[in-house]
Structure formats: C-alpha cells, structure tokens
Design a protein around this motif. Structure first.
Motif, mmCIF file in Angstrom:
data_model
loop_
_atom_site.group_PDB
_atom_site.id
_atom_site.type_symbol
_atom_site.label_atom_id
_atom_site.label_comp_id
_atom_site.label_asym_id
_atom_site.label_seq_id
_atom_site.Cartn_x
_atom_site.Cartn_y
_atom_site.Cartn_z
ATOM 1 N N SER A 135 -11.014 -2.360 -2.106
ATOM 2 C CA SER A 135 -9.996 -3.363 -1.806
ATOM 3 C C SER A 135 -8.757 -3.173 -2.676
ATOM 4 O O SER A 135 -7.631 -3.404 -2.224
ATOM 5 C CB SER A 135 -10.558 -4.772 -2.010
ATOM 6 O OG SER A 135 -10.881 -5.003 -3.375
ATOM 7 N N ASN A 136 -8.938 -2.740 -3.927
ATOM 8 C CA ASN A 136 -7.786 -2.555 -4.814
ATOM 9 C C ASN A 136 -6.876 -1.444 -4.315
ATOM 10 O O ASN A 136 -5.649 -1.555 -4.358
ATOM 11 C CB ASN A 136 -8.261 -2.255 -6.233
ATOM 12 C CG ASN A 136 -8.951 -3.442 -6.864
ATOM 13 O OD1 ASN A 136 -9.017 -4.505 -6.268
ATOM 14 N ND2 ASN A 136 -9.469 -3.258 -8.054
ATOM 15 N N GLY A 137 -7.491 -0.332 -3.865
ATOM 16 C CA GLY A 137 -6.690 0.746 -3.310
ATOM 17 C C GLY A 137 -5.961 0.303 -2.053
ATOM 18 O O GLY A 137 -4.767 0.585 -1.882
ATOM 19 N N ALA A 138 -6.672 -0.415 -1.176
ATOM 20 C CA ALA A 138 -6.065 -0.871 0.073
ATOM 21 C C ALA A 138 -4.918 -1.838 -0.191
ATOM 22 O O ALA A 138 -3.829 -1.724 0.395
ATOM 23 C CB ALA A 138 -7.129 -1.530 0.953
ATOM 24 N N ILE A 139 -5.142 -2.781 -1.094
ATOM 25 C CA ILE A 139 -4.119 -3.783 -1.376
ATOM 26 C C ILE A 139 -2.904 -3.171 -2.062
ATOM 27 O O ILE A 139 -1.762 -3.614 -1.869
ATOM 28 C CB ILE A 139 -4.722 -4.914 -2.236
ATOM 29 C CG1 ILE A 139 -5.667 -5.764 -1.389
ATOM 30 C CG2 ILE A 139 -3.653 -5.783 -2.835
ATOM 31 C CD1 ILE A 139 -4.997 -6.418 -0.198
#
Length: 484
Positions: free
Chosen positions: A276-280
C-alpha cells in the motif's frame, strides 16, 4: 540529555543515511507531472524512474551482508554513501527518460549497501532489551521519508527546478559521512562465508527481470509481450535460486530463516502491508494534482501530513508494544491503515473535511506497523543469522514498494484511458483512482490476517514489560554475545 544523545548517536547516524535513501525512493512522486512535461513523456512512464531505484536496491541488497563481513561494515557503509552521492549528481544532469532510469539504477546500488549495512551496525552494537528503542530511531526515516519526499520534491521543484531534488543529497551525505568517520565504531573484516556467486547472479537477475517487467507494463519502454516475458524469466530464475538455496549453508538469502515464525511474519506480513505504501506514493500526488487540480506545493504539503501522524506515534509505538504485545497492536494498526486508504475514495475536493484526518490517522497507524515488523523479525535470531536476515528485510521492503508502484501504475493506466498515455501531464478523472485506492487499502486487512500467525508470547523477549505468564527465557550464548 547530552548523555542520551551520545547513546543514540549511532542509530541517529544510520537514520540520516537511510533518510536520504527513503526520501529518494519517493522524491520524484510530486514532481512527476513537471518532469513529464520537461522530458515530453507520458506521465505514468515516470513510474519506471521511481521503481527502477527500488528494483536495483532490492537486487543488490543480498550481497550487502557478505560484503560487510568480508571487508568491514564501516568501510562498506562509507563506500555505499559515495556511490549514492555520485549517482545523485548523474540524476541531476539527465535529459531523457532512459538516462534518468539508468542513473536511478546506479543510485539504487549505493542505497542497497547503505540500508542493510547501517541496520546491521546498529544491531551488532545494541542489546536486545534496547533493540526496540534503537529501531525507533532507525525506522524513523521509514516513517517520514516517504511522506517528506513528496513535500521536499514539491518545494525544490517549485523554487529551484526538479533537477535540484537530487542535488540536495550532497549536504546530507557529507554530514552522514562526517558522523560515520567520527562516531561509528571501527570494525575489522570477519571470517565471511565463501561468496555464493551463482546464488547472487540468480537472485539479482531474477529480481531485476521480474520487477522490471512488471514495472514496464504499459508499453512506455517495452512492448507488453516483452515486459510479460521478462517477468516470467525473472520468476523462473527466482524459483531456481530458492531451490538451490535450500541445500546450501552459504546462501545470500537463506530461506531457512523462515523457520522462525516471527521472521516469517515480519517479512511476509510486512511485504503485504508495504504494498500500500508503494501504491500510495504514486497515487496520492497524481490524485491531488491531476485528479483534484491542486498545485505542486499543495500536493506536497498534504502528502507531508502523513509524516505528522507518523511522528506522533514515534514515542507511543514502543510503549504500546510493551504494554499490549505485538500481535493485536499490529493487527489493529494494519486494519486501521487500510480503512484510511479506502477513505480516499470518498474525497471529491481538495477542501473535503475528511482528507486531513485520513492522512494523519493513516500515518499514525503506519508508524506502529513499521516499528513492530522491523523489530520482531530479529526476535528469535542468533548472532550468525542477523546479517542475512538484515539483507532479507531490506530486500523485501524495496520489493514491496516497487510492486506497489507497479500495481498502482497498471491499475491507473487501465482506468484512466487516454489521459495516462498522453505526452506531458493531463487531468485524470477522479473515478480512475477509485480502483487504485480499493486495491491499496485491501493490503491492510490482508496483512492483518497474516499477523494472526503470531502466537501468545511471541517476541515478548523484546518487551521491557513482560506479561506475567511469560517467564524470562535463559539467554543463549549467541544472545549474550549480541548483548555484549
């Protein structure tokens, strides 16, 4: 207070170098529309410049532990910072997407040595009872770097131009090198295991091919057939490495570490959570600028609010883990983080009331999970296992971030249509971001399901306040050596 600073100078020095690495992992995010216009490329093609840095970092991390043992951790740490700073200069002078991607790849090589070797130095000079406190400082860049990166990138891009975002590494790097030379304990090379050359080739080529193929989907650099074939080749090479490593004692990435449940939960659960951190890191700046029409500065300032939430938990996270244990705190924080990402799908304007609470609460929940997963992975390891485990931890972090960026980029390309492939930067319909937020948010609950594998009493040895039912276990010889 001065004595306290002296006690923490080692983790703080390592944290400074990691801050450079992690800011650079996301520093391009807010500047993507500006860079796309300057280089005359589609806006989502810049995801390759973001992901390549992480891919290179992940591919070369496995060798970092062996190099630290063979040549000395301090020497490798200094050399890594030198490569990183040189590559930063190269990034600043590029005039094409291909050149920027290649320069970012070299920058990732330097970062690959900085991150795990720095953590290894802290682990070797920290008693297990103090490890959680030390990891708070070491993980601090992981909390604020991804949030500061977009804000710093926005500010520098607005006032100095996007090329200057790489030049700002030079003063930070010089300070980190000075602190290292002055305060880091000197170490001599130890008896490193024989170097597994073929294992390194298989793991590096496998990771590089698989992640590059996934990141190249979208036909900005490679046709989709070539990207898919590259990904398939990478997976095959990684499978060959995994089978080979199970029978060797000198494996750079030792799969036998997963016999420790706490290590397995830290790596696998942490990888799912960090998607999720990479996506966000890709979605939010584009959502703010190309979806809601915000300026570069407003986009960077809003994204930077995540750091405020993260920093608010810097002191409370270890206290919560000491008081309630790791399992349920990790599960609750992971679910909460997922809910805040789902919440971005309800935002229709830059002035919507729920936007700021979502950013603050999400950052706080992220902080708790980061502190926990970066600590429990070492709960049951002996001294010999710490070096390969450190490399494994650093590699998995970069893989998950790169996968998250690649996943978000593909989803956004599928939902945004022509706006994603137009040269320069065009407005993207808000509805195009909904699937991205839904998929990114789902990783919170999914990681929480994996955290359920922890059992009562797991990682209690890392807690200052032990539960009544858990009697202190006798320290093993390796544990006593680590504490000394």
């Amino acid at each position: 207070m001065l004595n306290r600073l002296r006690e923490n100078i080692l983790p703080l020095t390592v944290a400074l170098s990691l801050l450079m690495e992690l800011i650079d992992a996301t520093v391009l995010a807010t500047a993507i529309p500006v860079i796309a216009r300057d280089l005359s490329v589609p806006v989502l093609s810049l995801k390759m410049a973001m992901a390549t840095y992480l891919i290179s970092l992940a591919a070369f991390v496995p060798i970092s532990g062996w190099l630290a043992d063979r040549f000395g951790a301090k020497r490798i740490f200094l050399a890594a910072m030198g490569v990183f700073l040189f590559a930063s200069l190269l990034c600043a002078v590029q005039t094409s997407l291909t050149g920027l991607v290649l320069a970012r790849a070299l920058q990732g090589v330097g970062a690959a040595m900085m991150s795990p070797v720095g953590r290894l130095i802290v682990l070797r000079h920290t008693a297990k009872s103090e490890m959680t406190r030390a990891m708070v400082y070491v993980t601090l860049p992981a909390l604020i770097g991804p949030a500061m990166g977009p804000f710093v990138g926005a500010s520098v891009t607005t006032f100095l131009g996007w090329r200057s975002i790489f030049l700002m590494n030079l003063p930070l790097g010089a300070l980190a090198i000075w602190l290292t030379l002055r305060h880091m304990p000197a170490d001599e090379p130890s008896s490193a295991a024989p170097f597994d050359l073929w294992g390194f080739v298989l793991s590096a080529l496998g990771l590089g091919a698989a992640m590059t193929g996934l990141s190249a989907l979208g036909e900005h650099i490679l046709p989709w057939q070539a990207a898919a074939g590259l990904s398939g080749l990478g997976v095959a090479l990684l499978y060959a490495y995994w089978r080979r490593a199970q029978t060797r004692s000198d494996a750079l990435l030792d799969p036998r570490l997963f016999r420790h449940r706490t290590f397995d939960v830290s790596i696998t659960g942490g990888l799912i959570f960090r998607l999720s951190n990479g996506a966000i890191s890709l979605l939010l700046p584009l959502f703010f600028q190309l979806g809601l029409g915000a300026s570069v500065m407003v986009s960077g300032a809003l994204t930077g609010l995540t750091a405020v939430g993260a920093l608010s938990m810097r002191v409370w996270a270890p206290r919560m883990l000491d008081r309630f244990g790791f399992k349920w705190v990790m599960i609750a924080a992971a679910v909460l983080r997922g809910l805040t990402i789902f919440g971005f799908a309800t935002v229709n304007s830059i002035s919507d009331w729920q936007l700021i609470p979502l950013l603050l609460i999400g950052g706080a929940a992220q902080s708790v999970v980061f502190t926990a997963v970066n600590t429990i992975g070492f709960a049951d390891l002996d001294t010999r296992e710490m070096s390969p485990a450190t490399a494994f931890t650093a590699m998995s972090r970069q893989v998950s971030l790169a996968l998250g960026i690649a996943l978000a980029g593909v989803v956004l390309e599928l939902t945004a249509g022509a706006a994603a492939t137009t040269t320069g930067a065009e407005m993207i319909p808000i509805t195009a971001f909904l699937w991205g937020f839904a998929i990114a948010g789902a990783t919170g609950p999914l990681s929480a399901l994996y955290f359920l594998r922890l059992r009562k009493g797991d990682a209690d040895g890392l807690r200052r306040k032990r539960t009544r039912h858990a009697a202190p276990a006798p320290a093993s010889t390796s544990s006593r050596q680590a504490a000394e």
